[in-house]
Design an enzyme around this catalytic site. Structure first.
Site, PDB file in Angstrom:
ATOM      1  N   GLY A 192       0.817  -1.209   0.000  1.00  0.00           N
ATOM      2  CA  GLY A 192       0.000   0.000   0.000  1.00  0.00           C
ATOM      3  C   GLY A 192       0.842   1.247   0.000  1.00  0.00           C
ATOM      4  O   GLY A 192       2.064   1.217  -0.073  1.00  0.00           O
ATOM      5  N   ASP A 238       8.097  -4.197  -4.565  1.00  0.00           N
ATOM      6  CA  ASP A 238       7.684  -5.589  -4.740  1.00  0.00           C
ATOM      7  C   ASP A 238       6.873  -6.119  -3.566  1.00  0.00           C
ATOM      8  O   ASP A 238       6.499  -7.289  -3.556  1.00  0.00           O
ATOM      9  CB  ASP A 238       8.906  -6.482  -4.980  1.00  0.00           C
ATOM     10  CG  ASP A 238       8.611  -7.590  -5.967  1.00  0.00           C
ATOM     11  OD1 ASP A 238       7.473  -7.647  -6.474  1.00  0.00           O
ATOM     12  OD2 ASP A 238       9.510  -8.403  -6.250  1.00  0.00           O
ATOM     13  N   GLU A 282       5.188   5.982 -14.081  1.00  0.00           N
ATOM     14  CA  GLU A 282       6.586   6.155 -13.667  1.00  0.00           C
ATOM     15  C   GLU A 282       7.490   6.472 -14.854  1.00  0.00           C
ATOM     16  O   GLU A 282       8.427   7.273 -14.744  1.00  0.00           O
ATOM     17  CB  GLU A 282       7.077   4.897 -12.943  1.00  0.00           C
ATOM     18  CG  GLU A 282       6.333   4.575 -11.665  1.00  0.00           C
ATOM     19  CD  GLU A 282       6.314   5.724 -10.670  1.00  0.00           C
ATOM     20  OE1 GLU A 282       7.283   6.512 -10.641  1.00  0.00           O
ATOM     21  OE2 GLU A 282       5.319   5.842  -9.924  1.00  0.00           O
ATOM     22  N   HIS A 291       4.268  15.540 -11.560  1.00  0.00           N
ATOM     23  CA  HIS A 291       2.868  15.214 -11.360  1.00  0.00           C
ATOM     24  C   HIS A 291       1.938  16.292 -11.906  1.00  0.00           C
ATOM     25  O   HIS A 291       2.289  17.463 -11.971  1.00  0.00           O
ATOM     26  CB  HIS A 291       2.579  14.991  -9.876  1.00  0.00           C
ATOM     27  CG  HIS A 291       3.042  13.662  -9.393  1.00  0.00           C
ATOM     28  ND1 HIS A 291       3.493  13.437  -8.116  1.00  0.00           N
ATOM     29  CD2 HIS A 291       3.150  12.472 -10.037  1.00  0.00           C
ATOM     30  CE1 HIS A 291       3.838  12.172  -7.988  1.00  0.00           C
ATOM     31  NE2 HIS A 291       3.644  11.564  -9.140  1.00  0.00           N
ATOM     32  N   ASP A 302       9.669 -22.171 -43.412  1.00  0.00           N
ATOM     33  CA  ASP A 302       8.301 -21.673 -43.575  1.00  0.00           C
ATOM     34  C   ASP A 302       8.040 -20.412 -42.759  1.00  0.00           C
ATOM     35  O   ASP A 302       7.369 -19.482 -43.221  1.00  0.00           O
ATOM     36  CB  ASP A 302       7.296 -22.749 -43.153  1.00  0.00           C
ATOM     37  CG  ASP A 302       7.282 -23.924 -44.102  1.00  0.00           C
ATOM     38  OD1 ASP A 302       7.628 -23.726 -45.289  1.00  0.00           O
ATOM     39  OD2 ASP A 302       6.939 -25.032 -43.667  1.00  0.00           O
TER      40      ASP A 302
END
EC number: 3.4.24.17
Length: 478
Positions: free
Chosen positions: A179, A200, A220, A229, A390
């Site tokens: 979070g 992570d 990012e 931002h 092919d």
């Protein structure tokens, strides 16, 4: 540890909004700590405290709350009301905030338009090809509206180094666990500048069940290109994570487009042909028609982010920037190449496309056929009984190239530059559901696309199954 003056100022700002008695005391303290941390991390509270205290005409905390509320599009109350608390609890980018579409201080930007990127490591939450596809798609978001192009490196330093880490991860700006902060990135420049780091401890997903990697990566990488931002809640560069429900229809907001084009300009009207004279395609019944329902292809390959569809003497050049593909004679780009080629594939790490016809193959880079070609396919290790290929595809993740011949296939190790033992194998064994009569194949977004006649099969190489069956010319919006 928070300083006493700062805590007192926080109390002045908050006590009127939240009574500090009884069972609410602990919750109010937690909310105050959260607010203080938010203002310190994203609105430079500590840097400005002394300046505001000297003026003594306003509380630095109240002023910072107002600044934050204005930027995030909230009602400006100067208090930690319920709407403000709800927003600051949401997951977000770890880069501090500024207003409107913005670039970093001093407007850093890349001085070149072709950039390299490298995925240093992977999250265990997703298959590697899903991570690759998310990063590739995120870069395409910016490539489509600028002159920028991107290519991947598999070793060494790249302009943009992409990595996953937890807590302290080597840049003195630690992540905070699940979070809150999802990722952060650095402005263009040498060294760590331009790099993007992903926490992570988050649950990374391909959809919106967790934290969507594509959406966060696109945000990012906007930082990696020089954007800060945006105060526009509809913008990709808005700091708070927004899970779009319809990812397939995702588009940059005009605010994002204005921001990135202020740095690099708009996308060219058509891809740069590097001065190669364009021979007009002659009309006639022998010219293939793009939206012919029976259209098939001789070979397909990617080339520096574009897709080349070969048919007879011609090829379509499809850029993701432009809906309508270009149509050219093969000889207008590569005069020494033959018509009606058999197979083609790109080795991205070598910036080379290989073209096959009969027992010979050519290597091209951009608009140039490389010296020393054509060569015999038997120099790759094929037995003398093999007279043509092919179709072929190079798996950029595994660094293996697959050559399809009738109902069998060989695998070539790009590192060792040799065919692997144990081959050929039957196509049906390892590519279930794929028609053994393969005309062409290429890779995009982590899938293999096999073409046979007027139809194509989207194949997931990890799940080893066909996921969609489409018309061959669906790439042309037909």
């Amino acid at each position: 540890m928070k300083t006493l003056p700062t805590l007192l100022l926080l109390c002045v700002a908050l006590c009127s909004a939240y009574p500090l008695d009884g069972a609410s005391r602990d919750a109010d303290t937690t909310n105050m700590d959260l607010l203080q941390q938010y203002l310190e991390n994203y609105y430079n509270l500590e840097k400005d405290v002394k300046q505001f205290v000297k003026r003594k005409d306003s509380s630095p905390v109240v002023k910072k709350i107002q600044e934050m509320q204005k930027f995030l599009g909230l009602e400006v109350t100067g208090k930690l009301d319920s709407n403000t608390l709800e927003v600051i609890r949401k997951p977000r980018c770890g880069v501090p905030d500024v207003g409107h579409f913005s670039t970093f201080p001093g407007t850093p930007k890349w001085t070149k338009t072709h950039l390299t990127y490298r995925i240093v490591n992977y999250t265990p939450d997703l298959p590697r090809d899903a991570v690759d596809a998310a990063i590739e798609k995120a870069l395409k978001v910016w490539e489509e509206v600028t002159p920028l192009t991107f290519s991947r490196k598999y070793e060494g330093e790249a302009d943009i180094m992409i990595s996953f880490g937890v807590r302290e991860h080597g840049d003195f700006i630690p992540f905070d666990g699940p979070g809150n902060v999802l990722a952060h990135a650095y402005a263009p420049g040498p060294g760590i500048n331009g790099d993007a780091h992903f926490d992570d401890d988050e649950q990374w997903t391909k959809d919106t069940t967790g934290t969507n990697l594509f959406l966060v990566a696109a945000h990012e990488l906007g930082h990696s290109l020089g954007l800060f931002h945006s105060a526009n809640p509809e913008a990709l560069m808005y700091p708070v994570y927004n899970a779009f429900t319809d990812l397939a229809r995702f588009r940059l907001s005009q605010d994002d487009v204005d921001g990135i084009q202020s740095l690099y300009g708009p996308a060219p009207a058509s891809p740069d042909n590097s001065g190669v004279p364009m021979e007009p395609v002659p009309p006639g019944s022998g010219t293939p028609v793009m939206c012919d329902p029976d259209l098939s292809f001789d070979a397909i390959s990617t080339l520096r982010g574009e897709i080349l569809f070969f048919k007879d003497r011609y090829f379509w050049r499809k850029s993701l920037r432009i809906l309508e593909p270009e149509f050219h004679l093969i000889s207008s780009f590569w005069p020494s190449l033959p018509s009606a080629v058999d197979a083609a594939y790109e080795v991205i790490s070598r910036d080379t496309v290989f073209i096959f016809k009969g027992t010979q193959f050519w290597a091209i880079r951009g608009n140039e056929v490389q010296a020393g070609y054509p060569r015999s396919i038997h120099t790759l290790g094929f037995p003398s009984t093999i007279r043509k290929i092919d179709a072929a595809i190079s798996d950029k993740e595994r660094k293996k190239t697959y050559f399809f011949v009738e109902d069998k296939y060989w695998r070539f190790d790009e590192k060792r530059q040799s065919l692997e033992p144990g081959f050929p194998r039957h196509i049906a064994e390892d590519f279930p559901g794929i028609n053994p009569k393969i005309d062409a194949v290429f890779e995009a977004f982590g899938f293999f696309y096999f073409f046979s006649g007027s139809s194509q099969s989207e194949f997931d190489p990890n799940a080893k199954k066909v996921t969609h069956v489409l018309k061959s010319n669906s790439w042309f919006q037909c």
